[in-house]
Scaffold this active site. Structure first.
Site, mmCIF file in Angstrom:
data_model
loop_
_atom_site.group_PDB
_atom_site.id
_atom_site.type_symbol
_atom_site.label_atom_id
_atom_site.label_comp_id
_atom_site.label_asym_id
_atom_site.label_seq_id
_atom_site.Cartn_x
_atom_site.Cartn_y
_atom_site.Cartn_z
ATOM 1 N N SER A 185 0.852 -1.186 0.000
ATOM 2 C CA SER A 185 0.000 0.000 0.000
ATOM 3 C C SER A 185 0.892 1.241 0.000
ATOM 4 O O SER A 185 1.756 1.370 -0.858
ATOM 5 C CB SER A 185 -0.946 -0.027 1.207
ATOM 6 O OG SER A 185 -1.934 0.967 1.078
ATOM 7 N N ASP A 224 -8.332 -6.053 -5.081
ATOM 8 C CA ASP A 224 -7.987 -4.861 -4.299
ATOM 9 C C ASP A 224 -8.945 -3.713 -4.628
ATOM 10 O O ASP A 224 -9.070 -3.318 -5.788
ATOM 11 C CB ASP A 224 -6.545 -4.457 -4.631
ATOM 12 C CG ASP A 224 -5.946 -3.479 -3.632
ATOM 13 O OD1 ASP A 224 -6.703 -2.647 -3.091
ATOM 14 O OD2 ASP A 224 -4.732 -3.546 -3.410
ATOM 15 N N HIS A 254 -6.836 -5.841 -0.532
ATOM 16 C CA HIS A 254 -5.746 -4.877 -0.401
ATOM 17 C C HIS A 254 -4.668 -5.400 0.552
ATOM 18 O O HIS A 254 -4.857 -5.372 1.768
ATOM 19 C CB HIS A 254 -6.300 -3.539 0.093
ATOM 20 C CG HIS A 254 -5.276 -2.448 0.118
ATOM 21 N ND1 HIS A 254 -4.457 -2.171 -0.954
ATOM 22 C CD2 HIS A 254 -4.921 -1.573 1.087
ATOM 23 C CE1 HIS A 254 -3.661 -1.170 -0.647
ATOM 24 N NE2 HIS A 254 -3.911 -0.799 0.586
#
Ligand code: CA
Length: 542
Positions: free
Chosen positions: A198, A415, A453
């Site tokens: 991320s 995601d 994610h």
């Protein structure tokens, strides 16, 4: 012969600092190493040590933001420091040093997430690295948060903190950690790696691009490396879902939407398992969901359809019609805590991140109203003012490659925060910039079907990227698959708690290959898959 306790470290001008790293093994060759307590007196220019404490195996390491603790996997020395490369900097850093008998001679820097703000983000991978014998470090990216509320107002009036967040905190941490390692073990790390997902993926790629000598190999998961355009995508979705009162897609319809996508595309890969193995082969037209009249739970009204199409298609410049950033693939809408957490609803994280990013980082206005954003003009403003500081989407990785660097990119197909098309696009940009053969020499991308994610989701989503990058960099064994498993408890995957047997396993294939079921045996077992060419290969869109 024991070293004197007051460890003198050179002032951290880069040249002297680098020389010290090389000289360290000589200086310490005949000297006893520093004890953990000695490190409390370690002299740091542009910073200070705040604690150095020996931690015994199994001791709980509390995390400040989440109400969970990590169990120390082995005896280690926990060093905390505050780094201040500018007068407005306050970077809280920790370095965890396994007992010398357990050190594998290597260092792993761990990235943060979101806007950072605590050591909680890096701590999970730090625990994992420590368990493998790595010395490891992470930092809070230069500011402190006390809750999980998404907040960017700490940058207002603090341009140096933007730079700390964007690149300086990680670089300062790498230099500090390497010096500390040299002092503690009497030698510099033989190899240094970085792992982040991320925003940590953004940090990973920033290191590869801006400080290519900091790390010898890097793992970048779901990288938020195109901050200005990714945030424009977030804002685009927020705007689409609030175009007028009828535009909002109710959370209760997300499973219905996903079921329609699965009905069309799940079986394309030969296994009806709720996972679309190759979303590039799935051509779903949401028009099939159009309500015949009025509204109903099993259809979408025209305003809702418009919003859904915009989420799939991504932001477009209304003046030129050109794509600004890719949208999100169909097929992951109804996964619990996925679109409902990131995209849909008044508290969705995408909107909150975008409002904070543009409001605080660009306009310096905590009360900024996202409805004032001009998709024809304001993206350029963001690219000009913030892009050079905060984006790490430069596809020229030649300095990193020349340093011997290896890069693993990974990305969940489900995601709902970092669009998978964007990560594929960045990989293709590297290929275009550097040539496909050269890129293949040092970069691999692994797409994980059904992974959300950075983890979680119905697909196999747990894999050991650190072992893979280590085999690549240290033993020249390039990864063609990552072996992935799905466990019942995604939190245990993070904290290192007992996992039990996996529910399913599957190889993640180096892109553009996709895992294909061989046609017999359990589709939940990796041995029944091979990596093959995608059946309906097409370029990533847009
Ligand atoms: Ca399937």
């Amino acid at each position: 012969m024991r070293r004197k306790k007051n460890i003198e470290l050179p002032r951290l001008s880069t040249a002297i600092f680098t020389a010290a790293l090389f000289l360290a093994p000589l200086c310490f060759a005949t000297a006893a190493r520093a004890t953990c307590e000695d490190l409390a007196k370690f002299a740091v220019t542009d910073g200070k040590i705040t604690s150095a404490v020996a931690v015994a195996q199994t001791t709980a390491i509390p995390l400040s933001i989440l109400h969970v603790s990590l169990a120390a996997p082995l005896d280690f020395c926990r060093v905390a420091a505050t780094l201040t490369p500018t007068a407005d900097s306050e970077i809280k850093t920790e370095v965890w040093l396994p007992d010398p008998a357990k050190w594998n001679g290597k260092f792993l820097g761990s990235g943060n997430g979101g806007f950072g703000g605590s050591l909680t983000g890096p701590a999970f991978d730090m625990r994992k690295a420590l368990a493998g014998g790595y010395a490891t470090a992470g930092n809070d990216l230069g500011h402190e948060i006390t809750s999980l509320v998404i907040d960017g107002t700490w940058v207002i009036g603090h341009p140096e903190k933007v730079k700390d967040f964007a690149y300086r905190a990680d670089h300062a941490t790498a230099e500090f950690a390497k010096a500390l390692i040299a002092a503690y073990y009497g030698r510099a790390p033989r190899l240094s790696y970085f792992k982040g997902c991320s925003n940590g993926g953004h940090e990973a790629l920033m290191e590869a691009q801006k400080y290519p000598a900091d790390y010898d190999a890097i793992i970048a998961g779901a990288p938020a490396n195109a901050w200005t355009h990714g945030m424009t995508g977030f804002l685009w979705n927020e705007t689409a879902l609030n175009a007028h009162p009828q535009s909002a897609i109710p959370q209760s319809k997300l499973a219905m939407i996903q079921n329609a996508v699965l009905a069309k595309c799940d079986a394309l890969d030969g296994v009806k398992d709720g996972i679309i193995n190759d979303p590039a082969a799935c051509h779903f037209d949401p028009a099939v969901l159009s309500c015949k009249s009025g509204d109903a739970p099993d259809c979408l009204t025209h305003p809702q359809l418009d919003a859904l199409r915009k989420i799939y298609d991504g932001p477009v410049n209304p003046a030129t019609g050109k794509s600004i950033h890719p949208g999100f693939p169909a097929g992951a809408e109804g996964i619990p805590q996925n679109w409902e957490t990131w995209i849909i609803g008044p508290k969705a994280s995408q909107g909150q991140f975008a409002n904070q990013f543009f409001g605080s980082f660009m306009w310096g206005d905590a009360k900024w109203d996202y409805r004032s954003f001009d998709f024809a003009k304001d993206v350029d403003k963001a690219d000009t003012e913030l892009g050079p500081i905060i984006n790490s989407n430069n596809p020229d990785l030649s300095a990193f490659a020349a340093h011997g660097g290896k890069l693993i990119l990974y990305q969940g197909w489900a995601d709902a925060a970092i669009t998978p098309w964007g990560t594929i696009q960045y990989y293709q940009n590297i290929q275009q910039k550097m040539g496909a053969d050269e890129a293949h020499r040092f970069v691999r991308l692994f797409m994980a079907p059904g992974m959300m994610h950075c983890g979680g989701g119905p697909g196999p989503n747990s894999f050991d990227a650190i072992a893979a990058i280590d085999q690549w960099r240290d033993q020249n064994h390039a990864p063609e698959i990552l072996m992935a498993a799905r466990y019942a408890d995604p939190i245990a995957v993070l904290t290192g708690a007992p996992l039990g047997a996996p529910q399913s396993t599957r190889p993640l294939c180096a892109y553009p290959k996709v895992a294909r079921w061989v046609g017999k045996g359990s589709p939940d077992e990796a041995q029944n898959y091979t990596c093959g060419t995608a059946k309906a290969a097409k370029p990533a869109r847009p």
